[in-house]
Design a protein around this motif. Structure first.
Motif, short mmCIF file in Angstrom:
data_model
loop_
_atom_site.label_atom_id
_atom_site.label_comp_id
_atom_site.label_asym_id
_atom_site.label_seq_id
_atom_site.Cartn_x
_atom_site.Cartn_y
_atom_site.Cartn_z
N LEU D 9 105.44 102.77 96.83
CA LEU D 9 106.80 102.45 96.39
C LEU D 9 107.55 103.96 96.09
CD1 LEU D 9 106.68 99.57 93.82
CD2 LEU D 9 107.67 99.64 96.30
N VAL D 10 108.56 104.41 96.64
CA VAL D 10 109.16 105.54 96.34
C VAL D 10 110.69 105.50 96.05
CG1 VAL D 10 109.51 107.85 97.47
CG2 VAL D 10 107.56 106.51 98.41
N ARG D 11 110.68 106.39 95.10
CA ARG D 11 112.25 106.22 94.49
C ARG D 11 112.48 107.81 94.13
NH1 ARG D 11 115.99 103.07 89.99
NH2 ARG D 11 117.67 104.44 90.41
N THR D 12 113.74 108.21 94.55
CA THR D 12 114.12 109.52 94.02
C THR D 12 115.28 109.37 92.88
OG1 THR D 12 115.78 109.77 95.83
CG2 THR D 12 113.73 110.74 96.12
N PHE D 13 115.28 110.55 92.12
CA PHE D 13 116.17 110.64 91.00
C PHE D 13 116.91 111.64 91.05
CE2 PHE D 13 112.73 107.86 89.79
CZ PHE D 13 113.30 106.65 89.42
N GLU D 14 118.35 111.98 90.56
CA GLU D 14 118.89 113.27 90.30
C GLU D 14 119.66 113.24 89.05
OE1 GLU D 14 120.98 114.59 93.96
OE2 GLU D 14 121.98 115.99 92.86
N PHE D 15 119.49 114.20 88.41
CA PHE D 15 120.13 114.49 86.84
C PHE D 15 120.90 115.55 87.00
CE2 PHE D 15 115.95 112.34 86.89
CZ PHE D 15 116.10 111.39 85.89
N GLY D 16 121.50 115.70 85.56
CA GLY D 16 122.50 116.60 85.49
C GLY D 16 122.07 118.33 85.48
N ASP D 17 120.85 118.26 85.00
CA ASP D 17 120.02 119.62 85.26
C ASP D 17 118.54 119.30 84.84
OD1 ASP D 17 119.74 119.15 82.44
OD2 ASP D 17 121.36 120.44 81.88
N PHE D 18 117.92 120.35 84.83
CA PHE D 18 116.38 120.30 84.52
C PHE D 18 116.02 119.80 83.26
CE2 PHE D 18 112.51 122.13 82.87
CZ PHE D 18 111.72 121.91 83.69
N SER D 19 116.71 120.09 82.25
CA SER D 19 116.37 119.42 80.81
C SER D 19 116.52 117.82 80.70
CB SER D 19 117.43 120.19 80.13
OG SER D 19 117.51 119.40 78.54
N GLU D 20 117.67 117.40 81.60
CA GLU D 20 117.84 115.94 81.61
C GLU D 20 116.63 115.52 82.20
OE1 GLU D 20 121.48 113.41 83.06
OE2 GLU D 20 122.21 115.24 81.92
N ALA D 21 116.50 115.95 83.45
CA ALA D 21 115.15 115.45 84.34
C ALA D 21 113.83 115.51 83.72
CB ALA D 21 115.18 116.29 85.52
N PHE D 22 113.65 116.57 82.99
CA PHE D 22 112.33 116.53 82.26
C PHE D 22 112.25 115.56 81.09
CE2 PHE D 22 108.85 118.16 79.74
CZ PHE D 22 107.78 117.93 80.70
N ALA D 23 113.37 115.35 80.36
CA ALA D 23 113.48 114.36 79.31
C ALA D 23 113.06 112.89 79.83
CB ALA D 23 114.77 114.17 78.70
N PHE D 24 113.50 112.82 80.96
CA PHE D 24 113.21 111.50 81.77
C PHE D 24 111.72 111.32 82.16
CE2 PHE D 24 113.17 108.80 85.52
CZ PHE D 24 113.74 107.70 85.28
N MET D 25 111.41 112.47 82.53
CA MET D 25 109.99 112.43 82.91
C MET D 25 109.00 112.29 81.69
SD MET D 25 109.83 115.78 85.50
CE MET D 25 108.02 115.72 85.92
N THR D 26 109.59 112.58 80.35
CA THR D 26 108.69 112.30 79.07
C THR D 26 108.78 110.92 79.04
OG1 THR D 26 109.37 114.54 78.56
CG2 THR D 26 108.72 113.17 76.78
N ARG D 27 109.74 110.45 79.30
CA ARG D 27 109.81 108.79 79.12
C ARG D 27 108.95 108.10 80.05
NH1 ARG D 27 115.48 106.20 77.83
NH2 ARG D 27 114.20 104.92 76.60
N VAL D 28 109.02 108.62 81.18
CA VAL D 28 108.13 107.94 82.30
C VAL D 28 106.56 108.31 82.01
CG1 VAL D 28 107.52 108.05 84.78
CG2 VAL D 28 109.97 108.08 83.99
N ALA D 29 106.48 109.66 81.38
CA ALA D 29 104.76 109.86 80.97
C ALA D 29 104.50 108.75 80.17
CB ALA D 29 104.95 111.11 80.38
N ILE D 30 105.48 108.53 78.97
CA ILE D 30 104.97 107.53 78.01
C ILE D 30 104.86 106.26 78.72
CG2 ILE D 30 105.94 106.33 75.90
CD1 ILE D 30 107.36 108.85 75.09
N LEU D 31 105.63 105.65 79.38
CA LEU D 31 105.26 104.54 80.32
C LEU D 31 104.22 104.35 80.94
CD1 LEU D 31 108.79 103.44 81.72
CD2 LEU D 31 107.66 102.23 79.87
N ALA D 32 103.86 105.38 81.80
CA ALA D 32 102.42 105.28 82.49
C ALA D 32 101.32 105.18 81.74
CB ALA D 32 102.53 106.66 83.21
N GLU D 33 101.41 105.96 80.44
CA GLU D 33 100.22 105.68 79.57
C GLU D 33 100.06 104.21 79.03
OE1 GLU D 33 97.34 107.90 77.99
OE2 GLU D 33 97.53 108.26 80.14
N LYS D 34 101.25 103.85 78.66
CA LYS D 34 101.21 102.31 78.29
C LYS D 34 100.85 101.18 79.18
CE LYS D 34 104.50 100.71 75.25
NZ LYS D 34 106.03 100.66 74.62
#
Lengths: 76, 76, 76, 76
Positions: D9-34
């Motif tokens: 399953l593949v999805r691409t995302f685009e954010f306003g800048d790096f900071s916004e992208a990495f904040a989203f990654m942090t939320r996905v990291a938390i979900l992945a561990e859950k």
């Protein structure tokens, strides 16, 4: 390392710098969500204080706090 | 530790688990913003691959890449 | 939104849940390192309190605090 | 939004800048561990590609991938 103060489990941590402290906070954040139990925590630069208590039980220390404290310790 | 491959500086890292890998990524994210220079990086569980090149210079390795690589190494 | 209290700039934030709060903290952490100026901040679940003052100036509010506060506001 | 490509399953995302992208990654990291299920993901500046498949099932798409994909979508 954890002290009982005012019905909370409290531990302080000191790291080399802010980046190291925040990386540790990221790991604790992941643990908190896995445990579905969240700390009250305060950071200033390389210092971190974590306070654990169970709101739903009337703000006292419960097994949920002891389990999260143990999991946090295992990160170190 | 860094190899030059296809006009990129490339290094792979392996950690104890996902949490440890992502904590390291958080530190690299902070460095990337401080350097205003961002990696192409791929993570799977405890593995991380970082690729550095300078887009504005035509996707070749420049001093910006070498400086960020050095700063990343200093985290370890 | 920021209040001056005890020689500190203070602002509180409330998010939808812990994950959202911590994602915001990650963005503030990146800003803090870019500004080389770090908050005293406390999080409980979806709530965050940020306090800014300048230690090197004798724990008073300086231009460094106002700049970081403005940068934090721009995240929202 | 998610596509099936090469048993992932593949999805691409685009954010306003790096900071916004990495904040989203942090939320996905938390979900992945859950979910105890981790993505293969690649970030460059404001772009993120997430690939999900189940290694233990022979690198095919399973219910674990569909559940994590749904949880990631709910962050947006």
């Amino acid at each position: 390392m954890w002290k009982e103060q005012n019905n909370q489990l409290v531990r302080t941590f000191e790291f080399g710098d802010f980046s190291e402290a925040f990386a540790f906070m990221t790991r604790v954040a992941i643990l908190a969500e896995k445990h579905n139990h969240h700390p009250e925590w305060t950071n200033v630069y390389n210092k971190l204080e974590i306070k654990l208590s169970t709101h739903d039980a009337g703000n006292v220390i419960t097994e949920k706090d002891r389990k999260l404290a143990k999991a946090i310790d295992e990160l170190l």
